[in-house]
Design a protein around this motif. Structure first.
Motif, PDB file in Angstrom:
ATOM      1  N   GLU A 265       0.824  -1.211   0.000  1.00  0.00           N
ATOM      2  CA  GLU A 265       0.000   0.000   0.000  1.00  0.00           C
ATOM      3  C   GLU A 265       0.860   1.264   0.000  1.00  0.00           C
ATOM      4  N   LYS A 266       1.969   1.249   0.726  1.00  0.00           N
ATOM      5  CA  LYS A 266       2.851   2.426   0.731  1.00  0.00           C
ATOM      6  C   LYS A 266       3.436   2.668  -0.654  1.00  0.00           C
ATOM      7  N   ARG A 267       3.911   1.614  -1.311  1.00  0.00           N
ATOM      8  CA  ARG A 267       4.502   1.777  -2.647  1.00  0.00           C
ATOM      9  C   ARG A 267       3.444   2.241  -3.652  1.00  0.00           C
ATOM     10  N   TRP A 268       2.249   1.725  -3.527  1.00  0.00           N
ATOM     11  CA  TRP A 268       1.162   2.123  -4.422  1.00  0.00           C
ATOM     12  C   TRP A 268       0.826   3.604  -4.196  1.00  0.00           C
ATOM     13  N   ALA A 269       0.741   4.004  -2.929  1.00  0.00           N
ATOM     14  CA  ALA A 269       0.467   5.418  -2.615  1.00  0.00           C
ATOM     15  C   ALA A 269       1.590   6.313  -3.114  1.00  0.00           C
ATOM     16  N   ASP A 270       2.844   5.877  -2.953  1.00  0.00           N
ATOM     17  CA  ASP A 270       3.983   6.659  -3.446  1.00  0.00           C
ATOM     18  C   ASP A 270       3.898   6.849  -4.957  1.00  0.00           C
ATOM     19  N   LYS A 271       3.522   5.801  -5.660  1.00  0.00           N
ATOM     20  CA  LYS A 271       3.397   5.870  -7.123  1.00  0.00           C
ATOM     21  C   LYS A 271       2.332   6.899  -7.514  1.00  0.00           C
ATOM     22  N   LEU A 272       1.188   6.857  -6.837  1.00  0.00           N
ATOM     23  CA  LEU A 272       0.108   7.794  -7.151  1.00  0.00           C
ATOM     24  C   LEU A 272       0.502   9.229  -6.807  1.00  0.00           C
ATOM     25  N   ALA A 273       1.180   9.395  -5.669  1.00  0.00           N
ATOM     26  CA  ALA A 273       1.613  10.739  -5.280  1.00  0.00           C
ATOM     27  C   ALA A 273       2.566  11.328  -6.319  1.00  0.00           C
ATOM     28  N   ALA A 274       3.465  10.496  -6.845  1.00  0.00           N
ATOM     29  CA  ALA A 274       4.403  10.965  -7.870  1.00  0.00           C
ATOM     30  C   ALA A 274       3.685  11.348  -9.158  1.00  0.00           C
ATOM     31  N   GLU A 275       2.505  10.778  -9.366  1.00  0.00           N
ATOM     32  CA  GLU A 275       1.728  11.077 -10.573  1.00  0.00           C
ATOM     33  C   GLU A 275       0.777  12.249 -10.381  1.00  0.00           C
ATOM     34  N   GLY A 276       0.708  12.794  -9.147  1.00  0.00           N
ATOM     35  CA  GLY A 276      -0.099  13.979  -8.932  1.00  0.00           C
ATOM     36  C   GLY A 276      -1.306  13.825  -8.039  1.00  0.00           C
ATOM     37  N   VAL A 277      -1.543  12.640  -7.504  1.00  0.00           N
ATOM     38  CA  VAL A 277      -2.635  12.460  -6.542  1.00  0.00           C
ATOM     39  C   VAL A 277      -2.188  13.012  -5.192  1.00  0.00           C
ATOM     40  N   GLU A 278      -3.067  13.769  -4.544  1.00  0.00           N
ATOM     41  CA  GLU A 278      -2.736  14.345  -3.235  1.00  0.00           C
ATOM     42  C   GLU A 278      -3.177  13.395  -2.125  1.00  0.00           C
ATOM     43  N   PHE A 279      -2.324  13.229  -1.114  1.00  0.00           N
ATOM     44  CA  PHE A 279      -2.654  12.393   0.037  1.00  0.00           C
ATOM     45  C   PHE A 279      -2.677  13.247   1.298  1.00  0.00           C
ATOM     46  N   ARG A 280      -3.752  13.114   2.063  1.00  0.00           N
ATOM     47  CA  ARG A 280      -3.864  13.754   3.361  1.00  0.00           C
ATOM     48  C   ARG A 280      -4.028  12.652   4.385  1.00  0.00           C
ATOM     49  N   THR A 281      -2.965  12.415   5.131  1.00  0.00           N
ATOM     50  CA  THR A 281      -2.915  11.260   6.028  1.00  0.00           C
ATOM     51  C   THR A 281      -2.777  11.691   7.481  1.00  0.00           C
ATOM     52  N   GLY A 282      -3.046  10.722   8.357  1.00  0.00           N
ATOM     53  CA  GLY A 282      -2.782  10.931   9.773  1.00  0.00           C
ATOM     54  C   GLY A 282      -3.894  11.586  10.561  1.00  0.00           C
ATOM     55  N   ALA A 283      -5.106  11.635  10.033  1.00  0.00           N
ATOM     56  CA  ALA A 283      -6.218  12.249  10.777  1.00  0.00           C
ATOM     57  C   ALA A 283      -7.524  11.578  10.382  1.00  0.00           C
ATOM     58  N   SER A 284      -8.334  11.246  11.388  1.00  0.00           N
ATOM     59  CA  SER A 284      -9.650  10.680  11.124  1.00  0.00           C
ATOM     60  C   SER A 284     -10.590  11.759  10.622  1.00  0.00           C
ATOM     61  N   ILE A 285     -11.604  11.346   9.905  1.00  0.00           N
ATOM     62  CA  ILE A 285     -12.580  12.295   9.383  1.00  0.00           C
ATOM     63  C   ILE A 285     -13.765  12.377  10.336  1.00  0.00           C
ATOM     64  N   SER A 286     -13.972  13.551  10.897  1.00  0.00           N
ATOM     65  CA  SER A 286     -15.096  13.792  11.806  1.00  0.00           C
ATOM     66  C   SER A 286     -16.374  13.993  10.995  1.00  0.00           C
ATOM     67  N   PRO A 287     -17.552  13.953  11.658  1.00  0.00           N
ATOM     68  CA  PRO A 287     -18.799  14.222  10.931  1.00  0.00           C
ATOM     69  C   PRO A 287     -18.792  15.576  10.227  1.00  0.00           C
ATOM     70  N   SER A 288     -18.261  16.595  10.872  1.00  0.00           N
ATOM     71  CA  SER A 288     -18.230  17.918  10.232  1.00  0.00           C
ATOM     72  C   SER A 288     -17.276  17.922   9.047  1.00  0.00           C
ATOM     73  N   LYS A 289     -16.151  17.197   9.160  1.00  0.00           N
ATOM     74  CA  LYS A 289     -15.210  17.100   8.044  1.00  0.00           C
ATOM     75  C   LYS A 289     -15.845  16.348   6.884  1.00  0.00           C
ATOM     76  N   TYR A 290     -16.604  15.326   7.183  1.00  0.00           N
ATOM     77  CA  TYR A 290     -17.292  14.578   6.142  1.00  0.00           C
ATOM     78  C   TYR A 290     -18.253  15.496   5.382  1.00  0.00           C
ATOM     79  N   ASP A 291     -19.012  16.294   6.119  1.00  0.00           N
ATOM     80  CA  ASP A 291     -19.935  17.235   5.473  1.00  0.00           C
ATOM     81  C   ASP A 291     -19.184  18.229   4.594  1.00  0.00           C
ATOM     82  N   GLN A 292     -18.025  18.658   5.067  1.00  0.00           N
ATOM     83  CA  GLN A 292     -17.213  19.596   4.288  1.00  0.00           C
ATOM     84  C   GLN A 292     -16.738  18.949   2.985  1.00  0.00           C
ATOM     85  N   ILE A 293     -16.358  17.679   3.062  1.00  0.00           N
ATOM     86  CA  ILE A 293     -15.928  16.958   1.854  1.00  0.00           C
ATOM     87  C   ILE A 293     -17.074  16.877   0.854  1.00  0.00           C
TER      88      ILE A 293
END
Length: 405
Positions: free
Chosen positions: A116-144
């Motif tokens: 999964e790390k190598r796959w994520a690294d590949k996508l990040a190098a291709e321009g996909v943005e990753f936001r890691t290290g935080a759970s999504i709260s109900p308010s964050k979900y609504d914002q998304i």
């Protein structure tokens, strides 16, 4: 569709969950020219220990990485050996009542964290943005929901989407699995990992990553589950001859008993929300496999968005999985309806030499093998419960809202 986030010509997508299903969704969506922004939200860091459940990937052609140890593909296996025992009181040296060898040419035992790390690294190098290290709260979900044009929920069962809607009880079944990585001597079956059926609805396994290390585990698919999961795991390790995992190194997971969610609830057109993988309630209800199923669901969604047919996702997903659901429902019945180890062993031996793909996705292959053993086939259908399963399987009478053993 919601108002597009950048211009009339481009779309944005949020992927909630960065395990294999989410990574497959990001791969597919990022490849579409109409998407300018693809963001993956993952609650953990890829450099941290994340998961080690599902370290056997039966069809690694679905993962767009070179199959090298550096990418997490550590053991190129020939297939699996199924061992059927008459209950849970055997010792490591007792011979099983039945053995079956299944083929799995594209299969590997993996370091899933690394994959999964190598796959994520590949996508990040291709321009996909990753936001890691935080759970999504109900308010964050609504914002998304407000920010992105497409939302692909790959957060597992129960999904964040159904949590937000307070509809998590709509999932109708799950399987529980414990697993860990242990050290030991696995040299005698490194090329053909073992799966142990021992008289309960579920199984245990020992999947070597090398001659001295393996992912081992135990899962329960029925309603009869132990009072103490770890103690049950400990005793299965002792009787099947692999090392007892340390309690603090043992992980527990909940897996959908597919199909465990009505297809209509895999797509919410008012917000362009799509559920994939475990979040969509898809998995093999016989043996719990969900990695390849999750990737295929994300691939399907990408194909439908590319052809502007995403509204057909629930129907297409269900049809894609239908043969697998049917076969798994019938295979589970071989034990649930009879509780006969000798019969289960005969069924296992009848599928000797088939591929994992055959026994999960091609009912005709399995049924043709059973018909070559008329006595076994006759015993299987000599039970009202089994006949009911045949009827349910071929009339698509799944129990959304009902429980199954």
């Amino acid at each position: 569709m919601q108002q597009q986030s950048r211009s009339d010509d481009t779309c944005s997508a949020a992927i909630i969950g960065g395990a294999v299903s989410g990574l497959a969704a990001a791969t597919n969506i990022h490849a579409l020219p109409q998407f300018s922004d693809v963001v993956v939200f993952e609650r953990q860091q890829y450099d941290d220990k994340r998961v080690n459940c599902g370290e056997a990937i039966n069809d690694t052609t679905l993962v767009p990485l070179e199959k090298t140890p550096e990418n997490g593909f550590v053991n190129d296996i020939d297939g699996f050996e199924l061992r059927v025992y008459d209950g849970q009181d055997h010792d490591p040296h007792e011979q099983p009542v039945g053995v079956s060898r299944l083929q799995c040419e594209p299969g590997y035992i993996c370091e899933r964290n690394v994959v999964e790390k190598r796959w994520a690294d590949k996508l990040a190098a291709e321009g996909v943005e990753f936001r890691t290290g935080a759970s999504i709260s109900p308010s964050k979900y609504d914002q998304i929901l407000e920010t992105y044009d497409y939302i692909i929920d790959a957060s597992g069962q129960p999904s964040l989407t159904l949590k937000a809607k307070q509809e998590t009880t709509n999932y109708t079944g799950d399987m529980v699995a414990l697993n860990a990585t242990v050290s030991g001597d696995f040299s005698s079956y490194t090329e053909r990992p073992r799966i142990f059926f021992e008289g309960y609805v579920g199984y245990s396994w020992s999947f070597p990553k090398s001659e001295t290390q393996a992912n081992v585990g135990m899962g329960w698919a029925g309603d009869e589950r132990p009072e103490n999961y770890y103690e049950a795991f400990k005793t299965t390790a002792q009787r099947n001859g692999f090392s007892v995992p340390e309690r603090d190194q043992t992980n527990i997971y909940t897996i959908p008993r597919g199909p465990s969610l009505s297809p209509e609830q895999t797509y919410y057109p008012e917000n362009n929300v799509f559920l994939v993988g475990d979040a969509a309630g898809i998995a093999n209800r016989y043996q719990g496999e969900g990695i390849c199923q999750g990737i295929r669901s994300a691939n399907l969604l990408g194909e439908l968005i590319a052809t502007e047919q995403e509204h057909r996702y629930p129907e297409k997903l269900y049809n894609m999985m239908k043969s697998e659901y049917r076969l798994a429902h019938l295979m589970r019945g071989a034990w649930v309806e009879h509780e006969d180890s000798a019969l289960l062993a005969a069924v296992a031996e009848s599928i000797e030499g088939l591929s994992i793909e055959d026994i999960t996705r091609r009912p005709s292959q399995v049924l043709s093998r059973l018909l070559r053993r008329p006595i076994t086939a006759a015993k299987l259908i000599s039970d009202v419960g089994m006949l009911t399963r045949v009827y349910e399987s071929y009339t698509d009478s799944w129990e959304f809202g009902a429980n199954e053993a």
